[in-house]
Design an enzyme around this catalytic site. Sequence first.
Site, PDB file in Angstrom:
ATOM      1  N   CYS A   1       8.383  11.031  39.180  1.00 13.28           N
ATOM      2  CA  CYS A   1       8.042   9.593  39.176  1.00 13.28           C
ATOM      3  C   CYS A   1       6.535   9.345  39.253  1.00 13.28           C
ATOM      4  CB  CYS A   1       8.758   8.887  40.306  1.00 13.28           C
ATOM      5  SG  CYS A   1      10.525   9.163  40.243  1.00 13.28           S
TER       6      CYS A   1
ATOM      7  N   ASN B   1      15.833   2.932  38.687  1.00 14.65           N
ATOM      8  CA  ASN B   1      14.674   3.828  38.777  1.00 14.65           C
ATOM      9  C   ASN B   1      14.598   4.629  37.470  1.00 14.65           C
ATOM     10  OD1 ASN B   1      12.972   5.993  39.305  1.00 14.65           O
ATOM     11  ND2 ASN B   1      13.744   6.353  41.365  1.00 14.65           N
TER      12      ASN B   1
ATOM     13  N   HIS C   1       5.774   2.410  41.498  1.00 10.92           N
ATOM     14  CA  HIS C   1       7.017   2.995  40.986  1.00 10.92           C
ATOM     15  C   HIS C   1       8.214   2.205  41.511  1.00 10.92           C
ATOM     16  CE1 HIS C   1      10.161   5.646  39.921  1.00 10.92           C
ATOM     17  NE2 HIS C   1      10.365   6.091  41.147  1.00 10.92           N
TER      18      HIS C   1
HETATM   19  N1  ACO Z   1      27.931   2.929  47.371  1.00  9.53           N
HETATM   20  C1  ACO Z   1      28.474   2.751  48.573  1.00  9.53           C
HETATM   21  N2  ACO Z   1      28.152   3.510  49.638  1.00  9.53           N
HETATM   22  C2  ACO Z   1      27.244   4.486  49.434  1.00  9.53           C
HETATM   23  C3  ACO Z   1      26.644   4.714  48.175  1.00  9.53           C
HETATM   24  C4  ACO Z   1      27.026   3.894  47.111  1.00  9.53           C
HETATM   25  N3  ACO Z   1      26.502   4.021  45.889  1.00  9.53           N
HETATM   26  N4  ACO Z   1      25.789   5.750  48.295  1.00  9.53           N
HETATM   27  C5  ACO Z   1      25.820   6.161  49.576  1.00  9.53           C
HETATM   28  N5  ACO Z   1      26.717   5.394  50.270  1.00  9.53           N
HETATM   29  C6  ACO Z   1      27.063   5.474  51.693  1.00  9.53           C
HETATM   30  C7  ACO Z   1      26.790   6.839  52.252  1.00  9.53           C
HETATM   31  O1  ACO Z   1      27.905   7.691  52.032  1.00  9.53           O
HETATM   32  C8  ACO Z   1      26.609   6.522  53.719  1.00  9.53           C
HETATM   33  O2  ACO Z   1      27.905   6.363  54.299  1.00  9.53           O
HETATM   34  P1  ACO Z   1      28.217   6.874  55.785  1.00  9.53           P
HETATM   35  O3  ACO Z   1      27.271   6.119  56.677  1.00  9.53           O
HETATM   36  O4  ACO Z   1      29.643   6.513  55.968  1.00  9.53           O
HETATM   37  O5  ACO Z   1      27.925   8.339  55.756  1.00  9.53           O
HETATM   38  C9  ACO Z   1      25.963   5.163  53.727  1.00  9.53           C
HETATM   39  O6  ACO Z   1      26.200   4.612  52.416  1.00  9.53           O
HETATM   40  C10 ACO Z   1      24.462   5.168  54.001  1.00  9.53           C
HETATM   41  O7  ACO Z   1      23.835   6.129  53.162  1.00  9.53           O
HETATM   42  P2  ACO Z   1      22.287   6.399  53.274  1.00  9.53           P
HETATM   43  O8  ACO Z   1      21.929   7.484  52.311  1.00  9.53           O
HETATM   44  O9  ACO Z   1      21.892   6.563  54.701  1.00  9.53           O
HETATM   45  O10 ACO Z   1      21.678   5.007  52.757  1.00  9.53           O
HETATM   46  P3  ACO Z   1      20.211   4.499  52.824  1.00  9.53           P
HETATM   47  O11 ACO Z   1      20.173   3.213  53.547  1.00  9.53           O
HETATM   48  O12 ACO Z   1      19.224   5.564  53.235  1.00  9.53           O
HETATM   49  O13 ACO Z   1      19.908   4.160  51.299  1.00  9.53           O
HETATM   50  C11 ACO Z   1      18.817   5.032  49.327  1.00  9.53           C
HETATM   51  C12 ACO Z   1      19.973   5.189  50.324  1.00  9.53           C
HETATM   52  C13 ACO Z   1      18.995   3.735  48.576  1.00  9.53           C
HETATM   53  C14 ACO Z   1      18.857   6.193  48.338  1.00  9.53           C
HETATM   54  C15 ACO Z   1      17.448   5.012  50.039  1.00  9.53           C
HETATM   55  O14 ACO Z   1      17.374   6.065  50.973  1.00  9.53           O
HETATM   56  C16 ACO Z   1      16.282   5.105  49.102  1.00  9.53           C
HETATM   57  O15 ACO Z   1      16.006   4.216  48.319  1.00  9.53           O
HETATM   58  N6  ACO Z   1      15.467   6.180  49.179  1.00  9.53           N
HETATM   59  C17 ACO Z   1      14.256   6.324  48.372  1.00  9.53           C
HETATM   60  C18 ACO Z   1      14.533   6.694  46.940  1.00  9.53           C
HETATM   61  C19 ACO Z   1      13.200   6.859  46.209  1.00  9.53           C
HETATM   62  O16 ACO Z   1      12.183   6.358  46.599  1.00  9.53           O
HETATM   63  N7  ACO Z   1      13.185   7.600  45.141  1.00  9.53           N
HETATM   64  C20 ACO Z   1      11.902   7.754  44.440  1.00  9.53           C
HETATM   65  C21 ACO Z   1      11.762   9.017  43.882  1.00  9.53           C
HETATM   66  S1  ACO Z   1      12.988   9.340  42.686  1.00  9.53           S
HETATM   67  C22 ACO Z   1      12.348  10.554  41.642  1.00  9.53           C
HETATM   68  O17 ACO Z   1      11.302  11.068  41.869  1.00  9.53           O
HETATM   69  C23 ACO Z   1      13.157  11.010  40.473  1.00  9.53           C
END
Ligand code: ACO
Length: 324
Positions: free
Chosen positions: A112, A279, A249
Amino acid sequence: MNYAKISQVAHYAPSQVVTNDDLAKIMDTSDEWISSRTGIKRRHLSRTESTSDLATKVANQLLKKAKISADALDFIIVATITPDSMMPSTAARVQANIGAHHAFAFDLTAACSGFIFALSMAEKLISSGRYQKGLVIGSETLSKVLDWSDRSTAVLFGDGAGGVLLENSEQQRFLAEHQYTDGSRGDSLTCGRIGLSSPYSEKEAAAPYLTMEGRKIFDFAIRDVAESIKNTIESSGVQVEDIDYLLLHQANIRILDKMAKKIGVAREKLPANMMEYGNTSAASIPILLSECVEKGLIHLDGSQTVLLSGFGGGLTWGALIVTI
Ligand code: ACO
């Protein structure tokens, strides 16, 4: 002195739009979860077009807008983590597709941050005085490296391409930059591992799909990336209030909300479009830049100061400030 300027911008996304509700029909997720956690509402996913097809569309638009022929190009850089093949490079395919007979072409892999790193490299090529014009394109078909049985990553990404024409300029337009890599944290975001498989090697499993420790990447963005943006602004000599827009990004709207607070700028200065595209990795910043120009927010007349910042796999991150 030789300087570089961004003279044209363009973007393209495949026509097929997949909404959060569409995804909820094929996996255990919901519009509510995806929207509230990330801001993403839709993404464009390719049915038939490859990464080089998307990049070629952008390249042709750039040439048309600039009213120049492909022969005028000295180089083409495509930033991507989803090349059509390792060889020929995506950029070489674009070079052939548009008939840029005098351009050398190569891909740059920095996830990214790819567009930021590529733009920085391209600026050095032009500042050297040896090259006058080049294309810098971020293009991705991330849909082909997603594990569609993993809801925690499949809902986050999309396909698309954006790019710029970089030309020589009489005035300095690239004011400051900081770029970083921390390979020791690389395992938190991975994709496309190719294992050893010769008769003389131990066999290694390939791991084609994208994996991400979301929480770690989120924290990395808020801490390291915000810090690097502040450093870049400080070293530019530009006052933070004089920056018209910060194009970051597009991974998650909550990252933008927190980032605005940490940097100390009005939230309105950080445009967002992940709701439409998800993304798109190396393509996200040039798509956003091109949309800002289309909407009349950015004029491309040299009157505005804009900060561009990417962050992602590697880990890699970086920011640059340009007059645009
Ligand atoms: N739908 C429903 N529930 C989901 C989904 C989904 N699509 N995905 C995960 N969950 C559930 C998980 O199983 C978990 O359930 P549990 O609590 O029962 O175990 C719960 O949701 C919470 O999951 P988390 O991973 O803790 O969710 P979080 O609030 O951290 O959000 C996210 C996840 C959106 C990915 C966030 O962490 C994020 O945006 N991170 C940064 C991503 C980023 O910046 N990427 C840039 C680089 S990408 C690249 O370089 C290619």
